[in-house]
Scaffold this active site. Sequence first.
Site, PDB file in Angstrom:
ATOM      1  N   GLY A 244      34.080  59.209  91.182  1.00 43.27           N
ATOM      2  CA  GLY A 244      34.227  58.201  92.222  1.00 43.27           C
ATOM      3  C   GLY A 244      33.433  58.382  93.488  1.00 43.27           C
ATOM      4  O   GLY A 244      33.352  57.456  94.300  1.00 43.27           O
ATOM      5  N   GLU A 286      35.194  64.185  87.034  1.00 47.09           N
ATOM      6  CA  GLU A 286      34.512  63.242  86.133  1.00 47.09           C
ATOM      7  C   GLU A 286      33.447  62.452  86.893  1.00 47.09           C
ATOM      8  O   GLU A 286      33.493  61.219  86.922  1.00 47.09           O
ATOM      9  CB  GLU A 286      35.539  62.252  85.548  1.00 47.09           C
ATOM     10  CG  GLU A 286      36.701  62.873  84.814  1.00 47.09           C
ATOM     11  CD  GLU A 286      37.796  61.848  84.459  1.00 47.09           C
ATOM     12  OE1 GLU A 286      37.740  60.683  84.927  1.00 47.09           O
ATOM     13  OE2 GLU A 286      38.715  62.230  83.720  1.00 47.09           O
ATOM     14  N   PRO A 287      32.484  63.100  87.524  1.00 52.19           N
ATOM     15  CA  PRO A 287      31.508  62.338  88.313  1.00 52.19           C
ATOM     16  C   PRO A 287      30.474  61.621  87.454  1.00 52.19           C
ATOM     17  O   PRO A 287      30.057  62.136  86.415  1.00 52.19           O
ATOM     18  CB  PRO A 287      30.833  63.422  89.166  1.00 52.19           C
ATOM     19  CG  PRO A 287      30.927  64.660  88.332  1.00 52.19           C
ATOM     20  CD  PRO A 287      32.201  64.552  87.541  1.00 52.19           C
ATOM     21  N   ARG A 289      28.270  58.284  88.986  1.00 49.25           N
ATOM     22  CA  ARG A 289      27.298  57.722  89.922  1.00 49.25           C
ATOM     23  C   ARG A 289      26.675  58.783  90.833  1.00 49.25           C
ATOM     24  O   ARG A 289      25.469  58.752  91.076  1.00 49.25           O
ATOM     25  CB  ARG A 289      28.008  56.667  90.783  1.00 49.25           C
ATOM     26  CG  ARG A 289      27.075  55.835  91.654  1.00 49.25           C
ATOM     27  CD  ARG A 289      27.880  54.973  92.647  1.00 49.25           C
ATOM     28  NE  ARG A 289      28.947  54.241  92.003  1.00 49.25           N
ATOM     29  CZ  ARG A 289      28.843  52.990  91.548  1.00 49.25           C
ATOM     30  NH1 ARG A 289      27.718  52.332  91.699  1.00 49.25           N
ATOM     31  NH2 ARG A 289      29.878  52.410  90.978  1.00 49.25           N
ATOM     32  N   ARG A 325      23.990  44.901  88.170  1.00 47.66           N
ATOM     33  CA  ARG A 325      24.875  45.136  89.318  1.00 47.66           C
ATOM     34  C   ARG A 325      24.775  44.065  90.405  1.00 47.66           C
ATOM     35  O   ARG A 325      25.810  43.637  90.919  1.00 47.66           O
ATOM     36  CB  ARG A 325      24.640  46.534  89.904  1.00 47.66           C
ATOM     37  CG  ARG A 325      24.934  47.664  88.898  1.00 47.66           C
ATOM     38  CD  ARG A 325      24.810  49.053  89.506  1.00 47.66           C
ATOM     39  NE  ARG A 325      25.827  49.281  90.513  1.00 47.66           N
ATOM     40  CZ  ARG A 325      25.642  49.199  91.807  1.00 47.66           C
ATOM     41  NH1 ARG A 325      24.445  48.960  92.297  1.00 47.66           N
ATOM     42  NH2 ARG A 325      26.644  49.361  92.633  1.00 47.66           N
ATOM     43  N   TYR A 329      28.328  42.447  90.947  1.00 46.21           N
ATOM     44  CA  TYR A 329      29.091  42.873  92.136  1.00 46.21           C
ATOM     45  C   TYR A 329      28.418  42.465  93.440  1.00 46.21           C
ATOM     46  O   TYR A 329      28.792  42.961  94.495  1.00 46.21           O
ATOM     47  CB  TYR A 329      29.197  44.401  92.208  1.00 46.21           C
ATOM     48  CG  TYR A 329      29.574  45.162  90.982  1.00 46.21           C
ATOM     49  CD1 TYR A 329      30.831  45.014  90.391  1.00 46.21           C
ATOM     50  CD2 TYR A 329      28.702  46.103  90.437  1.00 46.21           C
ATOM     51  CE1 TYR A 329      31.188  45.764  89.291  1.00 46.21           C
ATOM     52  CE2 TYR A 329      29.053  46.859  89.338  1.00 46.21           C
ATOM     53  CZ  TYR A 329      30.300  46.680  88.765  1.00 46.21           C
ATOM     54  OH  TYR A 329      30.639  47.443  87.683  1.00 46.21           O
ATOM     55  N   CYS A 355      17.376  32.523  82.675  1.00 49.84           N
ATOM     56  CA  CYS A 355      17.772  31.174  83.066  1.00 49.84           C
ATOM     57  C   CYS A 355      19.200  31.131  83.594  1.00 49.84           C
ATOM     58  O   CYS A 355      20.110  30.623  82.931  1.00 49.84           O
ATOM     59  CB  CYS A 355      17.600  30.237  81.885  1.00 49.84           C
ATOM     60  SG  CYS A 355      15.910  30.257  81.310  1.00 49.84           S
ATOM     61  N   GLU A 356      19.420  31.710  84.746  1.00 47.78           N
ATOM     62  CA  GLU A 356      20.707  31.717  85.438  1.00 47.78           C
ATOM     63  C   GLU A 356      20.395  31.814  86.924  1.00 47.78           C
ATOM     64  O   GLU A 356      19.562  32.646  87.311  1.00 47.78           O
ATOM     65  CB  GLU A 356      21.536  32.977  85.096  1.00 47.78           C
ATOM     66  CG  GLU A 356      21.939  33.162  83.673  1.00 47.78           C
ATOM     67  CD  GLU A 356      23.194  32.387  83.303  1.00 47.78           C
ATOM     68  OE1 GLU A 356      23.910  31.898  84.211  1.00 47.78           O
ATOM     69  OE2 GLU A 356      23.446  32.273  82.098  1.00 47.78           O
ATOM     70  N   TYR A 383      24.808  53.003  86.047  1.00 45.98           N
ATOM     71  CA  TYR A 383      25.257  51.658  85.696  1.00 45.98           C
ATOM     72  C   TYR A 383      24.081  50.671  85.719  1.00 45.98           C
ATOM     73  O   TYR A 383      24.235  49.502  86.072  1.00 45.98           O
ATOM     74  CB  TYR A 383      26.404  51.206  86.628  1.00 45.98           C
ATOM     75  CG  TYR A 383      27.526  52.221  86.636  1.00 45.98           C
ATOM     76  CD1 TYR A 383      28.343  52.370  85.524  1.00 45.98           C
ATOM     77  CD2 TYR A 383      27.733  53.073  87.727  1.00 45.98           C
ATOM     78  CE1 TYR A 383      29.348  53.336  85.501  1.00 45.98           C
ATOM     79  CE2 TYR A 383      28.730  54.035  87.711  1.00 45.98           C
ATOM     80  CZ  TYR A 383      29.534  54.164  86.592  1.00 45.98           C
ATOM     81  OH  TYR A 383      30.514  55.123  86.572  1.00 45.98           O
TER      82      TYR A 383
HETATM   83  C1  LIG Z   1      33.681  55.310  85.337  1.00 44.30           C
HETATM   84  C2  LIG Z   1      34.603  56.453  85.344  1.00 44.30           C
HETATM   85  C3  LIG Z   1      34.246  57.647  85.989  1.00 44.30           C
HETATM   86  C4  LIG Z   1      32.983  57.827  86.782  1.00 44.30           C
HETATM   87  O1  LIG Z   1      33.041  57.164  88.016  1.00 44.30           O
HETATM   88  P1  LIG Z   1      31.870  57.320  89.099  1.00 44.30           P
HETATM   89  O2  LIG Z   1      32.294  56.443  90.201  1.00 44.30           O
HETATM   90  O3  LIG Z   1      30.605  56.881  88.451  1.00 44.30           O
HETATM   91  O4  LIG Z   1      31.822  58.760  89.510  1.00 44.30           O
HETATM   92  C5  LIG Z   1      35.118  58.713  85.875  1.00 44.30           C
HETATM   93  N1  LIG Z   1      36.284  58.604  85.187  1.00 44.30           N
HETATM   94  C6  LIG Z   1      36.647  57.467  84.570  1.00 44.30           C
HETATM   95  C7  LIG Z   1      37.934  57.416  83.830  1.00 44.30           C
HETATM   96  C8  LIG Z   1      35.831  56.356  84.633  1.00 44.30           C
HETATM   97  O5  LIG Z   1      36.215  55.229  84.032  1.00 44.30           O
END
Ligand SMILES: *Cc1c(COP(=O)(O)O)cnc(C)c1O
Length: 427
Positions: A244, A286-287, A289, A325, A329, A355-356, A383
């Site tokens: 995150g 779980e990084p 991005r 993206r 978003y 074509c959008e 992403y």
């Molecule tokens: C997408 C996701 C991540 C990675 O998130 P980032 O914002 O890219 O670090 C980690 N864990 C889970 C469960 C996710 O769905």
Amino acid sequence: MSHFSYKNGVLHVENVALNAVSQQFGSPTYVYSKAALVENFSAYAGACQQHSPATDSTLICYSVKSNSNLAVLQLLSRLGSGFDIVSGGELLRVIAAGGDTRKVIFSGVGKSREEMRLALSHDILCFNVESIPELHRLNEVALGMGKRAAISLRVNPNVDAKTHPYISTGLKENKFGVAYDEALACYRSASALSNIDVVGIDCHIGSQLLDDAPLLEALDKIIDLVNQLAAENINLHHLDIGGGIGITYDDEKPVAIDDYLSRLFTRVNAWRQAKYKGAPIKVMFEPGRSIVGNAGILLTEIQYLKHSEAKNFAIVDAAMNDLMRPAMYEAWHGVQTVAQRGGQAQIYDVVGPVCESGDWLARSRSLAIEAGDLLALMSAGAYGMTMSSNYNTRGRAAEVMVDGDQMHLVRQRENPADLFALESLLA
Ligand SMILES: *Cc1c(COP(=O)(O)O)cnc(C)c1O
């Protein structure tokens, strides 16, 4: 993005000029910097080593969905990374890249029986279970295979990540995880199942977080739950705080990875000291991005300039199918000209051929450009390629990994004829 800089007026990735990439491989092309990937992963690994040096007391599980190119996975695997996957397909990628399946955790709300069987047959580290029905299905599948499934429950800590609603996942109204107030009851049912081993707890509250306060708030709530579980003799081996951490696209100032981990381990280590003399509970991340986002750009060539009374358009050969993206978003990506040229800058919308009306990549940018010039869409490593599609029967972009003065083609440009090779005409 220090690995992306101008040398003699030409934008380089490490020591490779981007016009050399397009000469050799064409455009649109995703270009990644190996050095940037190593540097970003090392920020996590170094902080883990510093604050939690005991063997096996931390694990970084790179989020495969952010960029799943085999060369990226291979590189991270060699640096010691584990992997957070969200599909059976991603597990097959990790295996193809030489990753260690015993360092794989499997997230996602909709795991199929087939995906569970695949993951069990490869002895992954843990399933991050997101609901009670999933728990029962997993138990049944494991029983059928004569295996035991290690699980963590994804708990929804109900904290506001203060990010875009589409990438916020930790609030009560999100589809992810089990509610905080129901977590204890879920753990009790999980530990009563015949083929389930309860080993961990996880959360992931959102993406592109600039501040670590919501993550630390989630951590405190998770630690509370681990303590309550221990009081009931449900003892966990790991705590996984998710990914995150955000990156700079424009002028955002995300928390530095080492500052975040330093604050996190201050809390975790005080708690470990009090509760876990001897073997400390393992901490996992779980990084996605923050490892790949600023390690890649999308290289594109201007096809036409269109000047009208209301607006100027730079029509490029990349489109929303390549980089979704902005359309999805309203995300902002920097636009840099590959060759710095003089001349009068004008305000342009950078748009693709699809074509959008939603097919735009950047809006209202001041650029001195001509048709035929190359542009770099910055911070496109995460992403980007993984969210691409074949809309308008457009083959996906090529991917190139730069290492010093070398370029490696790590994915060929898709051939449009391959895109309909699986289709058939009626008899
Ligand atoms: C997408 C996701 C991540 C990675 O998130 P980032 O914002 O890219 O670090 C980690 N864990 C889970 C469960 C996710 O769905």
